[in-house]
Design a protein around this motif. Structure first.
Motif, short mmCIF file in Angstrom:
data_model
loop_
_atom_site.label_atom_id
_atom_site.label_comp_id
_atom_site.label_asym_id
_atom_site.label_seq_id
_atom_site.Cartn_x
_atom_site.Cartn_y
_atom_site.Cartn_z
N LEU A 1 0.83 -1.20 0.00
CA LEU A 1 0.00 0.00 0.00
C LEU A 1 0.86 1.25 0.00
O LEU A 1 1.91 1.29 0.63
CB LEU A 1 -0.90 -0.01 1.24
N GLY A 2 0.37 2.27 -0.68
CA GLY A 2 1.05 3.55 -0.67
C GLY A 2 0.48 4.46 -1.72
O GLY A 2 -0.19 4.01 -2.65
N PRO A 3 0.71 5.77 -1.61
CA PRO A 3 0.21 6.71 -2.62
C PRO A 3 0.93 6.51 -3.94
O PRO A 3 1.96 5.82 -4.03
CB PRO A 3 0.53 8.08 -2.00
N ASN A 4 0.40 7.14 -4.99
CA ASN A 4 1.08 7.10 -6.28
C ASN A 4 2.49 7.65 -6.13
O ASN A 4 2.70 8.67 -5.46
CB ASN A 4 0.32 7.94 -7.31
N GLY A 5 3.47 6.97 -6.74
CA GLY A 5 4.85 7.43 -6.68
C GLY A 5 5.59 7.07 -5.41
O GLY A 5 6.66 7.60 -5.16
N ALA A 6 5.02 6.15 -4.61
CA ALA A 6 5.66 5.81 -3.33
C ALA A 6 6.85 4.89 -3.48
O ALA A 6 7.67 4.77 -2.58
CB ALA A 6 4.64 5.17 -2.39
N GLY A 7 6.95 4.20 -4.63
CA GLY A 7 8.03 3.23 -4.83
C GLY A 7 7.53 1.81 -4.98
O GLY A 7 8.33 0.87 -5.06
N LYS A 8 6.23 1.62 -5.06
CA LYS A 8 5.67 0.27 -5.16
C LYS A 8 6.09 -0.41 -6.46
O LYS A 8 6.55 -1.56 -6.45
CB LYS A 8 4.13 0.33 -5.06
N SER A 9 5.91 0.29 -7.57
CA SER A 9 6.24 -0.31 -8.87
C SER A 9 7.72 -0.62 -8.99
O SER A 9 8.12 -1.66 -9.52
CB SER A 9 5.79 0.60 -10.02
N THR A 10 8.56 0.29 -8.48
CA THR A 10 10.00 0.05 -8.52
C THR A 10 10.36 -1.22 -7.77
O THR A 10 11.13 -2.06 -8.26
CB THR A 10 10.75 1.25 -7.91
N THR A 11 9.80 -1.39 -6.56
CA THR A 11 10.08 -2.58 -5.77
C THR A 11 9.63 -3.84 -6.50
O THR A 11 10.35 -4.85 -6.54
CB THR A 11 9.37 -2.49 -4.41
N MET A 12 8.44 -3.79 -7.09
CA MET A 12 7.92 -4.98 -7.77
C MET A 12 8.73 -5.32 -9.02
O MET A 12 8.92 -6.50 -9.34
CB MET A 12 6.45 -4.76 -8.11
N LYS A 13 9.20 -4.32 -9.70
CA LYS A 13 10.03 -4.58 -10.88
C LYS A 13 11.36 -5.21 -10.49
O LYS A 13 11.89 -6.05 -11.23
CB LYS A 13 10.24 -3.29 -11.68
N ILE A 14 11.89 -4.83 -9.35
CA ILE A 14 13.11 -5.48 -8.86
C ILE A 14 12.82 -6.93 -8.48
O ILE A 14 13.57 -7.84 -8.84
CB ILE A 14 13.69 -4.70 -7.66
N LEU A 15 11.72 -7.15 -7.77
CA LEU A 15 11.36 -8.51 -7.36
C LEU A 15 11.13 -9.43 -8.57
O LEU A 15 11.41 -10.62 -8.51
CB LEU A 15 10.10 -8.48 -6.49
N SER A 16 10.61 -8.86 -9.64
CA SER A 16 10.31 -9.68 -10.82
C SER A 16 11.49 -9.80 -11.77
O SER A 16 11.42 -10.52 -12.77
CB SER A 16 9.12 -9.08 -11.57
N GLY A 17 12.58 -9.09 -11.48
CA GLY A 17 13.77 -9.18 -12.32
C GLY A 17 13.81 -8.18 -13.46
O GLY A 17 14.75 -8.20 -14.26
N TYR A 18 12.85 -7.27 -13.54
CA TYR A 18 12.83 -6.27 -14.60
C TYR A 18 13.82 -5.13 -14.33
O TYR A 18 14.25 -4.45 -15.26
CB TYR A 18 11.42 -5.70 -14.77
N LEU A 19 14.13 -4.89 -13.06
CA LEU A 19 15.10 -3.88 -12.67
C LEU A 19 16.13 -4.51 -11.75
O LEU A 19 15.82 -5.46 -11.02
CB LEU A 19 14.43 -2.73 -11.91
N ALA A 20 17.34 -3.97 -11.78
CA ALA A 20 18.37 -4.38 -10.83
C ALA A 20 18.40 -3.40 -9.67
O ALA A 20 18.29 -2.19 -9.87
CB ALA A 20 19.73 -4.42 -11.51
N ALA A 21 18.53 -3.91 -8.46
CA ALA A 21 18.63 -3.05 -7.28
C ALA A 21 19.99 -2.38 -7.25
O ALA A 21 20.99 -2.91 -7.74
CB ALA A 21 18.42 -3.88 -6.02
N SER A 22 20.03 -1.19 -6.67
CA SER A 22 21.31 -0.51 -6.44
C SER A 22 22.01 -1.08 -5.23
O SER A 22 23.24 -1.20 -5.20
CB SER A 22 21.08 1.00 -6.24
#
Length: 254
Positions: free
Chosen positions: A40-61
């Motif tokens: 849960l969180g407002p738009n732009g909170a970082g939810k999509s970024t976290t999920m893309k990392i979990l799914s392998g679409y993004l690499a974590a820093s």
């Protein structure tokens, strides 16, 4: 969360930076088997970024993440067998029919023909696609397109399902049907579903992870989060402290 259960989704110190811009910072949580968890969180909170990392679409820093005990940095192919991912506005090949799309994804995943036929029958039934199987996806309603996306994510019968704002843009009847699907799937799968819709949390979630400005600011049950029987007041209180909200990479860059 329940102790002594197998941990199916786990992050430790997960962070993502774009130069000086901080998308998420030090996100740490664990989700045991069989939980439906609302991210849960407002738009732009970082939810999509976290999920893309979990799914392998993004690499974590920084930090680490695991799916079913497998490290996303080193075991992505094995994770793909255990993870179903439904991104927000997930890409669908508009000229294909749902049946063609599902057959394409099944073959791309290397599912053996006999198993693919059984899996197709299962997801078509689970997602109620019988009436639109031969129609071009471009001509389907938003609700049916979401069902096709969910069927794609479920085709290989994953243990873990991650969904990013899956009810965005759906009408009330479509939302109710989608929620019913999620509750049924939660009986056999571990589910992480991102949302900023409070009714979603109340309707389906066993547990809540609340993020704001890229940081995890609350975790607990929906009951723990409520104030005077409502989620609206704590949501407002936790997200309106006079500072501008963070935004995801997609929103930060035109």
């Amino acid at each position: 969360m329940a102790k002594n259960s197998k941990i199916m989704i786990e992050t430790k110190g997960l962070s993502k930076y774009y130069g000086p811009f901080v998308a998420i910072q030090d996100i740490t949580f664990s989700i045991p088997e069989g939980q439906i968890v609302a991210f849960l969180g407002p738009n732009g909170a970082g939810k999509s970024t976290t999920m893309k990392i979990l799914s392998g679409y993004l690499a974590a820093s920084e930090g680490s993440a695991k799916i079913a005990g497998l490290d996303i940095r080193t075991d992505r192919l094995e994770i793909a067998k255990k993870l179903g991912y439904l991104p927000e506005n997930g890409p669908l090949y508009q000229s294909m029919t749902p049946l063609e799309l599902l057959e394409f994804f099944g073959e791309a995943r290397g599912i053996e023909p006999g198993a693919l036929k059984r899996n197709l029958d299962r997801v078509i039934e689970e997602c109620a696609l019988q009436l639109v199987l031969e129609k071009p996806i471009a001509k389907l309603s938003r609700g049916y397109k979401q069902r096709v996306g969910l069927a794609q994510a479920l085709l290989h019968d994953p243990d873990v399902l991650i969904m990013d704002e899956p009810t965005a843009g759906l009408d009330p009847n479509q939302i109710r049907g989608f929620r019913d699907n999620i509750k049924k799937l939660g009986k056999t799968k571990t589910i992480l579903i991102s949302t900023h819709i409070l009714q979603e949390v109340d309707a389906i979630a066993d547990y809540v992870l609340f993020v704001h400005e890229g940081k995890l600011i609350f975790e607990g049950t929906p009951k723990d989060l409520k104030e005077d029987g409502s989620l609206e007041n704590p949501f407002y209180r936790l997200t309106n402290d006079g500072r501008p909200a963070n935004v995801d990479k997609e929103e930060a860059v035109a």
